[in-house]
Enzyme design. Structure first.
Site, PDB file in Angstrom:
ATOM      1  N   ASP A 273       0.821  -1.216   0.000  1.00 22.08           N
ATOM      2  CA  ASP A 273       0.000   0.000   0.000  1.00 22.08           C
ATOM      3  C   ASP A 273       0.855   1.266   0.000  1.00 22.08           C
ATOM      4  OD1 ASP A 273      -2.632   1.313   0.335  1.00 22.08           O
ATOM      5  OD2 ASP A 273      -1.829   1.928   2.274  1.00 22.08           O
ATOM      6  N   GLU A 315       1.174  -0.592  -5.206  1.00 22.43           N
ATOM      7  CA  GLU A 315       0.038   0.316  -5.314  1.00 22.43           C
ATOM      8  C   GLU A 315       0.583   1.731  -5.309  1.00 22.43           C
ATOM      9  OE1 GLU A 315      -3.252   2.967  -3.999  1.00 22.43           O
ATOM     10  OE2 GLU A 315      -1.621   2.405  -2.669  1.00 22.43           O
TER      11      GLU A 315
HETATM   12  C1  OTU Z   1      -4.224   3.671  -0.541  1.00 21.47           C
HETATM   13  O1  OTU Z   1      -4.570   4.665  -1.503  1.00 21.47           O
HETATM   14  C2  OTU Z   1      -5.452   2.842  -0.264  1.00 21.47           C
HETATM   15  O2  OTU Z   1      -5.886   2.201  -1.440  1.00 21.47           O
HETATM   16  C3  OTU Z   1      -6.508   3.716   0.318  1.00 21.47           C
HETATM   17  O3  OTU Z   1      -7.730   3.058   0.503  1.00 21.47           O
HETATM   18  C4  OTU Z   1      -5.979   4.254   1.626  1.00 21.47           C
HETATM   19  O4  OTU Z   1      -6.866   5.230   2.098  1.00 21.47           O
HETATM   20  C5  OTU Z   1      -4.587   4.887   1.503  1.00 21.47           C
HETATM   21  O5  OTU Z   1      -3.700   4.150   0.678  1.00 21.47           O
HETATM   22  C6  OTU Z   1      -3.934   4.969   2.845  1.00 21.47           C
HETATM   23  O6  OTU Z   1      -3.581   3.710   3.346  1.00 21.47           O
HETATM   24  O7  OTU Z   1      -4.365   8.133  -1.907  1.00 21.47           O
HETATM   25  O8  OTU Z   1      -6.856   7.846  -2.652  1.00 21.47           O
HETATM   26  O9  OTU Z   1      -0.072   6.772  -4.695  1.00 21.47           O
HETATM   27  O10 OTU Z   1      -2.595   7.373  -3.993  1.00 21.47           O
HETATM   28  O11 OTU Z   1      -1.814   4.850  -1.701  1.00 21.47           O
HETATM   29  C7  OTU Z   1      -6.116   6.707  -2.428  1.00 21.47           C
HETATM   30  C8  OTU Z   1      -0.645   6.013  -3.723  1.00 21.47           C
HETATM   31  C9  OTU Z   1      -4.718   7.009  -1.990  1.00 21.47           C
HETATM   32  C10 OTU Z   1      -1.867   6.680  -3.081  1.00 21.47           C
HETATM   33  C11 OTU Z   1      -2.662   5.599  -2.479  1.00 21.47           C
HETATM   34  C12 OTU Z   1      -3.813   5.887  -1.628  1.00 21.47           C
END
Ligand code: OTU
Length: 625
Positions: A273, A315
């Protein structure tokens, strides 16, 4: 007859030799990576020694079944490039009432054809808002409402017995503010204060914030939040998600322990993540820094030694160059493909495939031994992460185009088919993103006639461009936005919840009845999945773009073995569109459509109905009699 006891002994010895072989290679890599990251940091020697102890202990504790899997995966490291691969993602509670309930849905997962299941973070979280599980209070306990850690292990085993790999998140950029480490840090324990980014005054936070981006501006401005005692702590996301301080090697060691715990639980795909954020440096955006890559490679080395069956899924929802930078066999073998996702929606709104076509031509290739995960939408918002320079090359103003797309998908644009909801509108930058289910975004909810066609069109791309297709479960029966989710306490301010509805039982019942909308959609989705499974051309990632000469029709070839390529043509327009013979010149001859069994003589050109796509293979050339 061989003595079975000796067989056992030799297996163990064989295993040990394999382990030592891996250790010999990867320990060297781990040492040099950590040396590069940490230099002469006084904490490095202890962290390294302890990490090496950890990998040994973790391997010894690894179950025989998982060691067997290690062996099978090592023998076939490209297993995830197979055309049989298909992913699904869901929340344990929303989809099945908890982790044990997911086990009961395995017959359905098999019916659909899944080979990997991503269970959204089921771990212990703070009460109330937990960012949908992305604030982890303990990586070794489940949220008691979802089950126990043994339930998760049992789920992994049951899935594996059915040919399905378990995927879970490694939320490793931050912990919840009530994780034991965070609590100790807040209580002033110096060891744990060094696990986070904590400052007594605004001086450093102010300097960092000069160059960092705001991720959840609705929650708090900037990248820091203040605790009751005045301390400022780094929180890129919500105030209750505290960023770990990886410039401290003890944090790397501690998180390697949590990673291997998940590996030995039976996790096969580890979703890494928020990878861009793990390294911070003053004067930079503190995203996508070189050390973030080195850290991932160091985690990869740890995993290769002690649990080589597990692969990492990156991700990173950032500039496409940065997304690709994480995709390497020795870093993250898999990555979400946010560019294809976003541009699929872009092409549906504009009825113009040029940006998507450009991305497939120039940005689709990944290094050998890696693959994309192709999704249509996720549990998150859709961000328009295309490269400004790609848009500019087509004469498109990237800022205005993003504004148009946001207006279009939140239904503000007159005549739009979409019913999405705005997410994190930032009045300072004008930036915003969009939440919603595939069906609602595609036009089902607004009653647009093109809705079903667009859902299939979007998934036909995810299934055919190369990589692992990933279905957000419920999409395959046309599930709509659930606005009721926003009334649940702690979810009011997070529009992503409209796209996280509960298991649509009625629609699933109707899936076998072709007289219902759910049944029609499901039947066609199943058929596309079946076709992908039958034809080797869908495997791997090679793709050649075909310029169709019609901006509404996307064209590409998937080479396939034995020189028998698959030719895809897809109409993003709302009316019938035509590809002229000239554009198809080099593909001349008779081609059969796998989807409909129709036969096309490409010398006469091809006409496609609104949102129609064809998956063509050349007919056997019979000798002229
Ligand atoms: C991720 O997303 C997860 O998919 C989210 O559900 C979480 O809220 C977040 O991390 C925190 O754990 O900004 O709008 O470049 O864009 O990690 C989603 C990566 C997010 C980020 C992404 C993030």
């Amino acid at each position: 007859m061989p003595d079975p006891r000796l067989g056992h002994v030799s297996t163990i010895e064989g295993e040990r030799r394999e382990f030592e072989g891996r250790l010999a290679v990867e320990e060297k890599r781990l040492r040099s990576l950590l040396a590069e990251i940490y230099g002469d940091h006084p904490g490095l020697p202890a962290a390294l020694a302890s990490t090496l102890d950890l990998v040994g202990a973790s391997w010894r504790e690894r179950s025989a079944e998982l060691k067997d899997l290690d062996r099978r995966r090592s023998a076939q490291p490209d297993w995830f490039e197979s055309n049989a691969m298909l992913g699904g993602v869901c929340y344990a509670d929303l989809y099945a009432g908890g982790v044990p309930g997911l086990q009961e849905r395995i017959p359905y997962f098999r019916e659909l054809g899944l080979t990997y299941l991503h269970v959204m973070p089921p771990f212990r979280t703070p009460e109330g808002n937990s960012d949908g599980g992305y604030a982890v209070s303990s990586y070794r306990e489940l949220n008691p409402e979802l089950g126990t850690i043994d339930d998760l292990r049992a789920l992994g085993e049951a899935l594996r017995a059915n040919g399905i790999s378990l995927a879970v998140d490694f939320v490793f950029n931050h912990t919840a503010s009530d994780h034991e480490w965070a609590r100790r840090a807040a209580a002033g324990d110096p060891v744990y204060r060094d696990f986070y980014w904590m400052f007594d005054s605004r001086e450093q936070p102010d300097r960092f914030e000069e160059t960092t981006r705001e991720i959840f501006p609705d929650d708090h401005p900037g990248s820091f939040v203040q605790l009751a005692d005045g301390t400022w702590v780094w929180a890129s996301f919500h105030s209750f998600q505290w960023d770990l301080n990886y410039s401290n090697p003890a944090v790397f060691r501690a998180m390697a322990g949590e990673l291997l715990f998940l590996a030995n639980l039976g996790v096969e795909v580890l979703r890494m993540d928020a990878v861009p954020f793990i390294w911070k440096q003053l004067g930079t955006s503190s995203e996508n820094l070189p050390q973030a890559h080195l850290l991932l490679q160091a985690f990869n080395a740890v995993c290769r030694i002690a649990a080589p069956a597990m692969v990492f899924l990156s991700e990173a929802i950032v500039h496409p160059d940065d997304v690709l930078s994480y995709v390497r066999p020795d870093e993250c073998q898999l990555s979400y493909n946010p560019l294809q996702m976003a541009l699929t929606w872009e092409a549906m709104a504009t009825r113009d495939v040029r940006m998507l076509q450009g991305a497939l031509a120039d940005r689709h290739r990944t290094p050998a031994g890696t693959a994309w995960v192709n999704y249509v939408r996720s549990h998150d918002d859709i961000g328009w992460t295309f490269a400004d320079e790609d848009a500019a090359r087509l004469g498109i103003d990237p800022f205005l185009h993003r504004r148009f797309l946001n207006d279009y998908y939140t239904g503000r644009f007159e005549g739009s088919f979409a019913r999405g909801v705005a997410f994190q509108f930032n009045p300072r930058t004008g930036d915003s993103r969009v939440s919603g289910t595939t069906a609602s975004l595609a036009g089902y909810e607004s009653g647009d006639a093109g809705g079903p066609g667009r859902v299939l069109l979007a998934y036909s791309l995810a299934l055919s461009t190369g990589g692992i297709p990933l279905i957000y479960l419920g999409d395959e029966v046309g599930q709509l936005n659930d606005y009721g989710q926003l009334e649940v306490e702690g979810r009011e301010d997070d529009s992503r919840w409209v796209g996280r509805p509960v298991h649509p039982s009625r629609r699933y019942e109707e899936r076998v009845d072709p007289s219902t909308p759910a049944g029609r959609l499901f039947g066609r989705m199943r058929w596309l999945i079946e076709l992908r499974r039958r034809h080797g051309q869908f495997g791997g990632g090679d793709l050649v773009v075909l310029d169709t000469g019609n901006p509404r029709i996307l064209g590409y070839l998937r080479p396939g073995a034995e020189g028998r390529p698959l030719l895809v043509l897809a109409n993003f327009g709302d009316y019938p569109e035509r590809v002229e013979p000239l554009a198809l010149n080099r593909q001349a001859g008779r081609w059969a459509d796998l989807v409909t069994d129709g036969v096309y003589d490409l010398r006469g050109g091809v006409t496609l109905a609104a949102h129609e796509f064809v998956w063509l293979v050349q007919e056997d050339v019979s000798p002229v009699g």
